[in-house]
Design a protein around this motif. Sequence first.
Motif, PDB file in Angstrom:
ATOM      1  N   ALA A  61       1.335  -1.123   0.198  1.00 56.48           N
ATOM      2  CA  ALA A  61       0.034   0.441   0.395  1.00 56.48           C
ATOM      3  C   ALA A  61       0.495   1.242  -0.170  1.00 56.48           C
ATOM      4  O   ALA A  61       2.047   1.305   0.921  1.00 56.48           O
ATOM      5  CB  ALA A  61      -0.820   0.024   1.372  1.00 56.48           C
ATOM      6  N   ASP A  62       0.598   2.434  -0.669  1.00 57.26           N
ATOM      7  CA  ASP A  62       1.446   3.747  -0.488  1.00 57.26           C
ATOM      8  C   ASP A  62       0.604   4.567   0.319  1.00 57.26           C
ATOM      9  O   ASP A  62      -0.754   4.788  -0.327  1.00 57.26           O
ATOM     10  CB  ASP A  62       1.164   4.072  -2.331  1.00 57.26           C
ATOM     11  CG  ASP A  62       2.007   5.741  -2.207  1.00 57.26           C
ATOM     12  OD1 ASP A  62       2.336   6.135  -1.404  1.00 57.26           O
ATOM     13  OD2 ASP A  62       1.955   5.499  -3.606  1.00 57.26           O
ATOM     14  N   MET A  63       0.830   4.628   1.353  1.00 51.92           N
ATOM     15  CA  MET A  63       0.552   5.091   2.452  1.00 51.92           C
ATOM     16  C   MET A  63       0.039   6.577   2.221  1.00 51.92           C
ATOM     17  O   MET A  63      -0.394   7.655   2.269  1.00 51.92           O
ATOM     18  CB  MET A  63       1.595   5.596   3.488  1.00 51.92           C
ATOM     19  CG  MET A  63       1.719   4.181   4.113  1.00 51.92           C
ATOM     20  SD  MET A  63       0.345   3.694   5.215  1.00 51.92           S
ATOM     21  CE  MET A  63       0.144   2.506   4.379  1.00 51.92           C
ATOM     22  N   ARG A  64       0.545   7.210   0.912  1.00 52.45           N
ATOM     23  CA  ARG A  64       0.329   8.884   0.345  1.00 52.45           C
ATOM     24  C   ARG A  64      -1.649   8.829  -0.260  1.00 52.45           C
ATOM     25  O   ARG A  64      -1.753   9.575  -0.483  1.00 52.45           O
ATOM     26  CB  ARG A  64       0.809   8.682  -0.800  1.00 52.45           C
ATOM     27  CG  ARG A  64       2.702   8.833  -0.034  1.00 52.45           C
ATOM     28  CD  ARG A  64       3.318   9.705  -1.529  1.00 52.45           C
ATOM     29  NE  ARG A  64       3.922   8.246  -2.414  1.00 52.45           N
ATOM     30  CZ  ARG A  64       4.036   8.508  -3.164  1.00 52.45           C
ATOM     31  NH1 ARG A  64       5.259   9.682  -3.689  1.00 52.45           N
ATOM     32  NH2 ARG A  64       4.171   7.852  -3.894  1.00 52.45           N
ATOM     33  N   SER A  65      -1.801   7.229  -0.889  1.00 53.26           N
ATOM     34  CA  SER A  65      -3.384   7.096  -1.330  1.00 53.26           C
ATOM     35  C   SER A  65      -3.655   6.685   0.267  1.00 53.26           C
ATOM     36  O   SER A  65      -3.468   5.713   0.701  1.00 53.26           O
ATOM     37  CB  SER A  65      -2.970   6.607  -1.907  1.00 53.26           C
ATOM     38  OG  SER A  65      -4.456   5.599  -2.376  1.00 53.26           O
ATOM     39  N   ARG A  71      -7.632   0.605   2.208  1.00 51.02           N
ATOM     40  CA  ARG A  71      -7.208  -1.523   1.625  1.00 51.02           C
ATOM     41  C   ARG A  71      -6.544  -2.344   2.417  1.00 51.02           C
ATOM     42  O   ARG A  71      -6.879  -2.840   2.589  1.00 51.02           O
ATOM     43  CB  ARG A  71      -6.928  -1.038  -0.431  1.00 51.02           C
ATOM     44  CG  ARG A  71      -7.004  -2.643  -0.215  1.00 51.02           C
ATOM     45  CD  ARG A  71      -6.598  -2.596  -1.881  1.00 51.02           C
ATOM     46  NE  ARG A  71      -5.220  -1.727  -2.022  1.00 51.02           N
ATOM     47  CZ  ARG A  71      -3.951  -1.749  -1.846  1.00 51.02           C
ATOM     48  NH1 ARG A  71      -4.149  -3.561  -1.457  1.00 51.02           N
ATOM     49  NH2 ARG A  71      -2.848  -1.791  -1.995  1.00 51.02           N
ATOM     50  N   LEU A  72      -5.285  -1.263   3.040  1.00 51.11           N
ATOM     51  CA  LEU A  72      -4.175  -2.260   3.627  1.00 51.11           C
ATOM     52  C   LEU A  72      -5.169  -2.020   5.027  1.00 51.11           C
ATOM     53  O   LEU A  72      -5.005  -3.746   5.638  1.00 51.11           O
ATOM     54  CB  LEU A  72      -3.319  -1.229   3.584  1.00 51.11           C
ATOM     55  CG  LEU A  72      -2.494  -1.667   5.101  1.00 51.11           C
ATOM     56  CD1 LEU A  72      -1.528  -2.514   4.401  1.00 51.11           C
ATOM     57  CD2 LEU A  72      -0.929  -0.229   5.693  1.00 51.11           C
ATOM     58  N   VAL A  73      -6.047  -1.283   5.610  1.00 53.89           N
ATOM     59  CA  VAL A  73      -6.488  -2.097   6.645  1.00 53.89           C
ATOM     60  C   VAL A  73      -7.848  -2.782   6.813  1.00 53.89           C
ATOM     61  O   VAL A  73      -7.254  -4.267   7.880  1.00 53.89           O
ATOM     62  CB  VAL A  73      -7.404  -0.675   7.487  1.00 53.89           C
ATOM     63  CG1 VAL A  73      -7.479  -1.221   8.484  1.00 53.89           C
ATOM     64  CG2 VAL A  73      -5.545   0.554   8.470  1.00 53.89           C
ATOM     65  N   GLU A  74      -8.386  -2.983   5.137  1.00 54.33           N
ATOM     66  CA  GLU A  74      -9.326  -4.755   5.331  1.00 54.33           C
ATOM     67  C   GLU A  74      -8.828  -5.257   4.974  1.00 54.33           C
ATOM     68  O   GLU A  74      -9.341  -6.146   6.245  1.00 54.33           O
ATOM     69  CB  GLU A  74     -10.260  -3.313   3.741  1.00 54.33           C
ATOM     70  CG  GLU A  74     -11.393  -2.377   4.772  1.00 54.33           C
ATOM     71  CD  GLU A  74     -11.592  -1.961   3.381  1.00 54.33           C
ATOM     72  OE1 GLU A  74     -11.307  -2.450   1.497  1.00 54.33           O
ATOM     73  OE2 GLU A  74     -12.415  -1.360   3.548  1.00 54.33           O
ATOM     74  N   GLU A  75      -7.262  -5.334   4.680  1.00 54.02           N
ATOM     75  CA  GLU A  75      -6.544  -6.397   4.119  1.00 54.02           C
ATOM     76  C   GLU A  75      -6.072  -7.179   5.678  1.00 54.02           C
ATOM     77  O   GLU A  75      -5.934  -8.452   5.810  1.00 54.02           O
ATOM     78  CB  GLU A  75      -5.746  -6.403   3.449  1.00 54.02           C
ATOM     79  CG  GLU A  75      -6.341  -5.921   1.382  1.00 54.02           C
ATOM     80  CD  GLU A  75      -5.028  -6.210   1.075  1.00 54.02           C
ATOM     81  OE1 GLU A  75      -4.073  -5.572   0.837  1.00 54.02           O
ATOM     82  OE2 GLU A  75      -5.603  -5.653  -0.304  1.00 54.02           O
ATOM     83  N   VAL A  76      -5.378  -6.511   5.959  1.00 51.65           N
ATOM     84  CA  VAL A  76      -4.670  -6.209   7.745  1.00 51.65           C
ATOM     85  C   VAL A  76      -6.086  -7.399   8.453  1.00 51.65           C
ATOM     86  O   VAL A  76      -6.225  -8.381   9.149  1.00 51.65           O
ATOM     87  CB  VAL A  76      -4.516  -5.775   7.918  1.00 51.65           C
ATOM     88  CG1 VAL A  76      -3.971  -5.711   9.770  1.00 51.65           C
ATOM     89  CG2 VAL A  76      -3.222  -5.110   7.231  1.00 51.65           C
ATOM     90  N   THR A  77      -6.994  -6.694   8.428  1.00 51.49           N
ATOM     91  CA  THR A  77      -8.008  -6.989   9.329  1.00 51.49           C
ATOM     92  C   THR A  77      -8.719  -8.221   9.061  1.00 51.49           C
ATOM     93  O   THR A  77      -8.709  -9.136   9.566  1.00 51.49           O
ATOM     94  CB  THR A  77      -9.269  -6.007   8.925  1.00 51.49           C
ATOM     95  OG1 THR A  77      -9.431  -5.054   9.720  1.00 51.49           O
ATOM     96  CG2 THR A  77     -10.562  -6.263  10.244  1.00 51.49           C
ATOM     97  N   ALA A  78      -8.840  -8.850   8.110  1.00 56.92           N
ATOM     98  CA  ALA A  78      -9.715  -9.560   7.735  1.00 56.92           C
ATOM     99  C   ALA A  78      -8.344 -11.500   7.128  1.00 56.92           C
ATOM    100  O   ALA A  78      -8.718 -12.149   7.662  1.00 56.92           O
ATOM    101  CB  ALA A  78      -9.566  -9.696   5.867  1.00 56.92           C
TER     102      ALA A  78
END
Length: 254
Positions: A61-65, A71-78
């Motif tokens: 994930a690009d933190m600037r976006s 999406r990163l948080v969603e994927e980590v949560t999953a």
Amino acid sequence: MSLPIKEQIVIVSGAGRGLGSAIAAAFAREGAKVAINYRASCAQAEALATQLGDRARAFQADMRSSADTERLVEEVTAHFGAPTTIVHNALADFSFNGDARSKLDALSWAEMAAQLETALRGALNLIQAARPAMARAGFGRVITIGTNLFQNPVVPYHDYTAAKAALLSLTRTAAAELGPLGITVNMISGGLLRTTDASSATPEAVFDIIAANTPLRRVTTPEEAADAVLFFASPWARAVTGQNLIVDGGLVFG
């Protein structure tokens, strides 16, 4: 409320290499589940995840976006569950070589903006994406990475230092707002680290000068800085928020 580190789910931004990889490894060592975020360092992040085992995984994930960060948080949560802890370490492309950095007469706003986009916007995106789950849990740990150049601006890293100073301000205002939700927000500020990809361009003589002027007579390592990050995530720091802890062997007294 506090959680032992072994029960935490941690996102470390910019963890494919350098200090970020040392922070990820430190959390994994203490039993946390660790999301190793990377923007472009895919091979390094995947290799680190393999090294750390089943409790670690690499996520791009690009933190600037903001969309990427959500999406990163969603994927980590999953994969692991909702994150309890975020470490914003991501660094825009930068080389710690004072001779190669723009002086004020040549410094462009584009250089300043590039650092702000990752240091400040990236932190804002990550905090906003992780905040809802932390608020629901009544627990959260946010740790940002700063610099001892606030107190000791001995090299012309104008763009880098200004962006990190803005990040320190966000760290403190976020601590004030998020405290009632059970979320602490703190900063770790290292000096030059021996050695990361970013500091590999630093002349050896500079490392020697820093070591000679530091009470501990050596340059701090990424692993030592990473251990200080663990303190802010641990139950030992449950009453600490809005702070900037300098971790540089005593070179700068904060």
